[in-house]
Write an enzyme that holds these catalytic residues in place. Sequence first.
Site, PDB file in Angstrom:
ATOM      1  CD  GLU A  29     -55.587 -24.569  50.413  1.00 52.86           C
ATOM      2  OE1 GLU A  29     -55.986 -23.788  49.536  1.00 52.86           O
ATOM      3  OE2 GLU A  29     -54.856 -24.223  51.355  1.00 52.86           O
ATOM      4  CG  ASP A  82     -63.527 -12.731  32.690  1.00 51.49           C
ATOM      5  OD1 ASP A  82     -62.534 -13.389  33.024  1.00 51.49           O
ATOM      6  OD2 ASP A  82     -63.827 -11.662  33.242  1.00 51.49           O
ATOM      7  CG  ASP A  83     -59.433 -11.192  31.035  1.00 48.67           C
ATOM      8  OD1 ASP A  83     -60.246 -10.363  30.574  1.00 48.67           O
ATOM      9  OD2 ASP A  83     -58.829 -11.025  32.110  1.00 48.67           O
ATOM     10  NE  ARG A 123     -53.164 -16.830  36.239  1.00 51.31           N
ATOM     11  CZ  ARG A 123     -54.486 -16.952  36.374  1.00 51.31           C
ATOM     12  NH1 ARG A 123     -55.289 -16.465  35.461  1.00 51.31           N
ATOM     13  NH2 ARG A 123     -54.989 -17.563  37.439  1.00 51.31           N
ATOM     14  N   GLY A 172     -61.000 -16.110  44.668  1.00 55.42           N
ATOM     15  CA  GLY A 172     -61.986 -15.409  43.843  1.00 55.42           C
ATOM     16  C   GLY A 172     -61.408 -14.027  43.582  1.00 55.42           C
ATOM     17  NE  ARG A 173     -57.987 -10.308  39.337  1.00 60.11           N
ATOM     18  CZ  ARG A 173     -57.102  -9.530  39.937  1.00 60.11           C
ATOM     19  NH1 ARG A 173     -55.984 -10.021  40.397  1.00 60.11           N
ATOM     20  NH2 ARG A 173     -57.342  -8.236  40.093  1.00 60.11           N
ATOM     21  N   GLY A 217     -56.080 -20.108  35.471  1.00 61.02           N
ATOM     22  CA  GLY A 217     -55.995 -20.906  36.704  1.00 61.02           C
ATOM     23  C   GLY A 217     -56.704 -22.249  36.562  1.00 61.02           C
ATOM     24  CE  LYS A 232     -60.206 -21.143  33.741  1.00 58.89           C
ATOM     25  NZ  LYS A 232     -58.854 -20.594  33.942  1.00 58.89           N
ATOM     26  CB  THR A 233     -63.076 -19.088  36.234  1.00 56.38           C
ATOM     27  OG1 THR A 233     -62.501 -18.542  37.425  1.00 56.38           O
ATOM     28  CG2 THR A 233     -64.432 -18.438  36.022  1.00 56.38           C
ATOM     29  CG  ASP A 253     -62.196 -16.656  40.458  1.00 56.95           C
ATOM     30  OD1 ASP A 253     -61.746 -17.573  41.168  1.00 56.95           O
ATOM     31  OD2 ASP A 253     -61.502 -15.698  40.080  1.00 56.95           O
TER      32      ASP A 253
HETATM   33  P1  FBP Z   1     -58.949 -17.926  36.433  1.00 52.82           P
HETATM   34  O1  FBP Z   1     -59.759 -16.673  36.407  1.00 52.82           O
HETATM   35  O2  FBP Z   1     -57.891 -17.969  35.409  1.00 52.82           O
HETATM   36  O3  FBP Z   1     -59.825 -19.129  36.408  1.00 52.82           O
HETATM   37  O4  FBP Z   1     -58.156 -18.022  37.816  1.00 52.82           O
HETATM   38  C1  FBP Z   1     -58.788 -17.660  38.978  1.00 52.82           C
HETATM   39  C2  FBP Z   1     -57.901 -17.792  40.180  1.00 52.82           C
HETATM   40  O5  FBP Z   1     -57.992 -19.070  40.749  1.00 52.82           O
HETATM   41  C3  FBP Z   1     -58.278 -16.700  41.168  1.00 52.82           C
HETATM   42  O6  FBP Z   1     -59.265 -17.127  42.038  1.00 52.82           O
HETATM   43  C4  FBP Z   1     -56.949 -16.352  41.780  1.00 52.82           C
HETATM   44  O7  FBP Z   1     -56.900 -15.001  42.159  1.00 52.82           O
HETATM   45  C5  FBP Z   1     -55.968 -16.591  40.694  1.00 52.82           C
HETATM   46  O8  FBP Z   1     -56.529 -17.567  39.866  1.00 52.82           O
HETATM   47  C6  FBP Z   1     -54.633 -17.049  41.186  1.00 52.82           C
HETATM   48  O9  FBP Z   1     -53.759 -17.102  40.113  1.00 52.82           O
HETATM   49  P2  FBP Z   1     -52.433 -17.940  40.035  1.00 52.82           P
HETATM   50  O10 FBP Z   1     -52.831 -19.342  39.730  1.00 52.82           O
HETATM   51  O11 FBP Z   1     -51.717 -17.362  38.872  1.00 52.82           O
HETATM   52  O12 FBP Z   1     -51.732 -17.833  41.339  1.00 52.82           O
END
Ligand code: FBP
Length: 552
Positions: free
Chosen positions: A426, A175-176, A145, A251-252, A81, A202-203, A205
Site C-alpha cells: 500500500e 544494500d544488495d 530482482r 520491512g524485510r 522493491g 533506495k528502500t 525499509d
Molecule cells: P527492497 O529491499 O528491494 O527495497 O525491497 C524491500 C521490500 O519492500 C521489503 O520490505 C519486502 O519484504 C520485500 O520488498 C517484498 O518483496 P517483493 O516486492 O518481491 O514482494
Amino acid sequence: MNLSPLQKDRYNYKPHLPEILKSDVSKISIEQGEATESISDRTELKKMFPNTYGMPIAKLVETVNRDAGNKINVGVVLSGGQAPGGHNVIAGLFDGIKAGNPESKLYGFLGGPSGLVEDSKIEITAGYLDGYRNTGGFDIIGSGRTKLESEEQFNRGIEVCKKNDITAIVIIGGDDSNTNAAMLAEYFAGKDAGIQVIGCPKTIDGDLKNEHIEASFGFDTATKTYSELIGNIERDANSAKKYWHFIKLMGRSASHIGLECALQTQPNYAIISEEVETHKTSLTEIVNEIADLVVKRADNDENFGVVLVPEGLIEFIPEMGALISELNDLLADKADYYNTLNTFEDQSAWINKNLSKDSSYAFSSLPNNIQRQLLMDRDPHGNVQVSRIETEILLIEMVEAKLSELKSEGKYKGAFSHQHHFFGYEGRCAFPSNFDSDYCYALGYTAFTLIANGLTGYMSSVRNLSKPASEWIAGGIPVTMMMNLEIRHGKSKPVIKKALVELDGAPFKAFAAKRNEWAVKTSFRFPGAIQYYGPDEVCNAPTITLELEHQK
Ligand code: FBP
C-alpha cells in the site's frame, strides 16, 4: 489519459534543491577529502577492490567543470522493491544530463538489472518523463530482482554499453543492489572499460543508512502512508471498542518502519525485532506479554487495541531464526530432491528428518499454514520471503489460545475479537511526499554531477536532511567505505552493512520511554494523510526517526 487532479497537479511541482544544485552544472565540481577505509575487513576488501578501494568522499562545490558539457549516454536501472520517489531520481538525473548537454541521452533499462544484460531498454525523452515526475511507482521502466554478480553478466554489461555508446550506469537500489553496483564498478575499472557506475540509496525499509547516507529514499512516504492507515484504524478501534487489530508492517529485516509508525501513532504494543533478538525473547514470551496487556486493558473495560508487528520478526526470534537459516540451507543444497516431493505431508516429513533436533521441534510447534509459508519459494538471494509469512495471524492464534487458558483459570474476563492487516504494498508506490520528491530529485541530479566529474564506485549522497532542502549537502560516498565481509550461504562476501534499529539510538530510546504509557491507557495519535500543500510542519516535516537521529 484519465488523470486524477492530484496527479496533474504534481506534474507541476518543482522540487526544492540544495543550494549547490541551483548552480549551472558547468560550475559544479567536486572537492575530495582524505582516502577512506571500509568499516571493517580492510585488508581483504582492499584486495577484492584494488581499483576502487579507499577513494575519498566527494563534496560538490562551486568551481568550473569543463567536462560537464560533454555529450554522453547514460543508462539507468531500477532494482528491487518499489519505493516512492524512484521516478524523481530519474527526473533529476535526466535534467542534470540535459543541462550538461542537450544532445546527451538517458536510457532506461527495462525490468531491473536483467534489462542491462539483455539490452532491453528505452530512451527516456522529456515528453515521456513528464508523465512520471513527482509520481510514485517504478513503472517508468519497471524493476526486478535479478542479481548482477557473475563475470558473464559483467562482460555482457560491457558489450551492451559499448554497443550503445553508454559510458555511465546509475543503479537505483538497496544494500544488495548497491553492493553489486560496487562490484560492477570495480570490474569495469579493472578492465579499463570506460564505464562509470554510480548507486542511489533506495528502500522503504530504511536499512540502507549510515553516517554518510542519512536515509534511503521512500522510507518517508511509505511510513507516512502506513501511519495514516494505522491512525485511522486506531480511531476506528477507539470508536467501536470491540476489536484488537494486529498490523504487520513491511520491512524485510530491520524494524525501522515499525518504529517510525509507532512513534507517529502511539499504539498499545509494537514489536521491534532487533530488541527481540538482543534479549533472545522467545515466541511464547512475546505472546504472553501481549496476552497480559489484553487482560490489563480488559480490566479497564477496553477490549480493543492495536499491535504493530514488523514483517521480519520471525527471523529475529532466536528459535525461529535458527530454523529458517537451516531451512534456507536445506532447500538450497537439496533442491533437486526436495522438488520431487509433491505433497506437503512428504515435504514436512523430509524436512523434519533433516533438521536439527531444536529446529525440528520449533517447526513442529508451528501451525500448518505457517509451516507451508516457511517452505515457499525463496527470493533470488535464497532468503525466505517474509512478506508472505502471516506472523500477525500466528500471533493472534497464539494470544487467543493463551487468553482461553487464562479465562479457564479465572484470570481473564474480557472478549478478544480481532482483525489482522498487512501494510506493505500500500505504501511502496504512493505519490512521494514533498520530502521524497525533493530528496530523490537531488539524488538523481547529484548522480549526474558525480558522473560529470569522472567518478565511479560512488553512491550519490544528500545529507543534512532534517534541515530545509536549501541547506542539504550533496556529494558522493565511495561504496567500499560502507562495506564489510559477511557470511552469506556459507561464503564470505563483501556487502554494504545493513543498518538495523539500534537499541541505544535516539528513535528507539524515545519509543522505549513512552511505550508503557501507551500500552494500557489509550493514547493513540492520528497523523492523517500525507499533505502536499500547506504549512511546513504539515507538508514538509521529515520522519520522527530522522529528526531524533539529528538531535543527538
Ligand atoms: P527492497 O529491499 O528491494 O527495497 O525491497 C524491500 C521490500 O519492500 C521489503 O520490505 C519486502 O519484504 C520485500 O520488498 C517484498 O518483496 P517483493 O516486492 O518481491 O514482494
